[in-house]
Write an enzyme that holds these catalytic residues in place. Structure first.
Site, PDB file in Angstrom:
ATOM      1  N   HIS A  63     -88.970 -55.964  60.607  1.00 19.29           N
ATOM      2  CA  HIS A  63     -89.209 -55.701  59.184  1.00 19.29           C
ATOM      3  C   HIS A  63     -90.055 -54.442  59.040  1.00 19.29           C
ATOM      4  O   HIS A  63     -91.286 -54.500  59.040  1.00 19.29           O
ATOM      5  CB  HIS A  63     -89.923 -56.903  58.561  1.00 19.29           C
ATOM      6  N   GLY A  71     -93.864 -48.143  45.198  1.00 18.19           N
ATOM      7  CA  GLY A  71     -93.406 -47.706  43.894  1.00 18.19           C
ATOM      8  C   GLY A  71     -93.786 -48.633  42.762  1.00 18.19           C
ATOM      9  O   GLY A  71     -93.524 -48.339  41.592  1.00 18.19           O
ATOM     10  N   THR A 101     -88.664 -53.297  47.021  1.00 12.68           N
ATOM     11  CA  THR A 101     -88.523 -53.381  45.569  1.00 12.68           C
ATOM     12  C   THR A 101     -87.597 -52.297  45.032  1.00 12.68           C
ATOM     13  O   THR A 101     -86.788 -52.535  44.133  1.00 12.68           O
ATOM     14  CB  THR A 101     -89.905 -53.216  44.895  1.00 12.68           C
ATOM     15  N   ARG A 165     -91.458 -59.841  41.192  1.00  8.31           N
ATOM     16  CA  ARG A 165     -90.604 -58.688  41.514  1.00  8.31           C
ATOM     17  C   ARG A 165     -89.206 -59.109  41.942  1.00  8.31           C
ATOM     18  O   ARG A 165     -88.325 -58.261  42.105  1.00  8.31           O
ATOM     19  CB  ARG A 165     -91.258 -57.842  42.616  1.00  8.31           C
ATOM     20  N   HIS A 197     -87.653 -62.091  51.448  1.00 10.47           N
ATOM     21  CA  HIS A 197     -89.040 -61.839  51.047  1.00 10.47           C
ATOM     22  C   HIS A 197     -89.482 -63.020  50.179  1.00 10.47           C
ATOM     23  O   HIS A 197     -88.845 -63.327  49.176  1.00 10.47           O
ATOM     24  CB  HIS A 197     -89.106 -60.531  50.252  1.00 10.47           C
ATOM     25  N   ARG A 229     -98.901 -66.389  52.827  1.00  7.57           N
ATOM     26  CA  ARG A 229     -99.627 -66.056  51.596  1.00  7.57           C
ATOM     27  C   ARG A 229    -100.640 -67.132  51.228  1.00  7.57           C
ATOM     28  O   ARG A 229    -101.671 -66.839  50.638  1.00  7.57           O
ATOM     29  CB  ARG A 229     -98.643 -65.830  50.451  1.00  7.57           C
ATOM     30  N   ASP A 277     -94.196 -55.045  58.624  1.00  7.79           N
ATOM     31  CA  ASP A 277     -93.991 -54.561  57.251  1.00  7.79           C
ATOM     32  C   ASP A 277     -94.406 -53.090  57.157  1.00  7.79           C
ATOM     33  O   ASP A 277     -94.774 -52.598  56.084  1.00  7.79           O
ATOM     34  CB  ASP A 277     -94.773 -55.407  56.248  1.00  7.79           C
ATOM     35  N   SER A 281     -95.521 -51.179  51.005  1.00  3.80           N
ATOM     36  CA  SER A 281     -96.742 -51.278  50.211  1.00  3.80           C
ATOM     37  C   SER A 281     -97.288 -52.696  50.277  1.00  3.80           C
ATOM     38  O   SER A 281     -96.528 -53.661  50.412  1.00  3.80           O
ATOM     39  CB  SER A 281     -96.467 -50.900  48.755  1.00  3.80           C
TER      40      SER A 281
END
Length: 392
Positions: A63, A71, A101, A165, A197, A229, A277, A281
């Site tokens: 990933h 962005g 995204t 998102r 994701h 998370r 990742d 971002s």
């Protein structure tokens, strides 16, 4: 090109003890004990004395935002492309590139071109078609066609679920893309995996459980990332892995604690991977969805967290290494990657007692020698000597 690596302690990732490794061209030709007479019959071979060093497979990062990501805070917050030197010095020899995204100003054509460029510079690359959104944006107009007809496309991702998102796909839409990927994989001999994701919404992995429970979906076709998370999401990921899906932790400050918790919950270690990742971002939003902080993920974090887990997670070296080598190769059906054995690709690292990469190889080509980079990106300064992988 023939290279003989003598006397390394090998973790393939399973421990093999002290042995020699013979590399011919892009592949490992032999692992075992070579007597002096056999060595004498290798004129012109490069011989590396690896006494006191640990040999491991090169890391596979499933990933990476190779063309950048971000962005979410406007045009100025689009993150930069990754450099091959950042990848190599972090001990990574294979990456899978993805969009995030933004699939408007970031294109699949650009993603594919960047992947080919990184491979020309010295590493192995693959990509996912699609992005956060469904219906999926693709190169050919079809997910199946992308996987079957484009060599580097091994699946779709990262498809966003359980967060703002996300494009809020229905279960039917998720079943459709997973099925397209699966069939594309069958027709091409590739993984055909769908990389998800997962956000922090209370729905968590519920949509993926429904896929496996209500549709004839092969569990290994589902690959969920960002599972750390919160504790509830990690518990949910353990349950998903128990059904045969693969789950992935994004390397960061909480990785050791997350791995410990995964083990404590009885998580299937064979279905767990780690990723960086990198160059994506790392946004933080307030309760109203406003961006309040934005950082950029660093490729080196993966290497650092592997060794942090070795030191503090309670797992042995071979168990942790599997999260970034053998397990990832299995999840992505990269059958010549992720293990040190005769016939496998010669992607390997030689690490000293300080966890510094002394030597590295990608497809038999030396990328790091005596702790210094041997190859650099096309536009990197010739005088630059970035530090190679080291745990901190």
């Amino acid at each position: 090109m023939v290279t003989l690596i003598r006397g390394a302690e090998i973790f393939a990732p399973e421990p093999l003890g002290v042995r020699d490794i013979l590399v011919e061209g892009e592949r490992i030709a032999f692992i075992g004990q070579l007597d002096p007479a056999a060595v004498a019959e290798l004129p012109g071979a490069v011989v590396i004395d690896a006494t006191g060093l640990t040999a491991t497979p090169g890391l596979i990062d499933p990933h990476v935002h190779i063309t950048g990501g971000g962005g979410e805070g406007g045009y100025a917050t689009r993150t930069p492309e990754i450099s091959v030197t950042d990848i190599i010095r972090a001990g990574v020899t294979t990456v899978v590139g993805c969009l995030g995204t933004d699939s408007v100003t970031r294109s699949h054509g650009g993603l594919l071109a960047k992947a080919r460029g990184l491979e020309e510079e010295g590493i192995t690359t693959f990509v996912y078609t699609g992005s956060y959104q469904l219906p999926a944006r693709t190169i050919t107009g079809s997910v199946v066609d992308d996987i079957v007809l484009i060599d580097k496309v091994i699946g779709a991702g990262e498809i966003a679920i359980s967060e703002r998102r996300s494009f809020q796909p229905t279960i039917e839409a998720l079943a459709d893309i997973v099925s397209q990927c699966h069939v594309g994989g069958l027709l091409s001999g590739k993984a055909g995996v769908t990389h998800f994701h997962v956000g922090a919404h209370e729905s968590r992995l519920g949509p993926l459980h429904r896929l496996l429970d209500d549709y004839p979906i092969a569990p290994p076709a589902v690959y969920a990332t960002h599972i750390t998370r919160d504790d509830e999401l990690l518990v949910d990921a353990v349950a998903l892995a128990a059904k045969g899906a693969f789950v992935d932790m994004t390397a960061g400050a909480s990785t050791v604690e997350s791995v410990r918790r995964y083990v404590e919950l009885g998580g299937d270690l064979d279905h767990l991977t780690l990723s960086s990742d990198a160059n994506g971002s790392l946004p933080r939003f307030d309760a109203h969805g406003r961006l309040i902080e934005l950082q950029v993920a660093d490729q080196s974090t993966l290497y650092e967290q592997v060794w942090a887990c070795v030191e503090s997670s309670g797992l042995d070296l071979h168990q942790v290494l599997a999260f970034v080598t053998a397990n990832t190769a299995d999840a992505l059906k990269l059958f010549r990657k992720g293990r040190l054995a005769a016939g496998k690709d010669a992607d390997l690292l030689l690490v000293d007692e300080d966890r510094t990469i002394r030597h590295g190889f990608a497809l038999g080509r030396q990328t790091i020698g005596d702790g210094h980079l041997r190859i650099r990106g096309t536009f990197d300064s010739p005088s630059a000597r970035p530090e190679t992988g080291r745990s901190r």
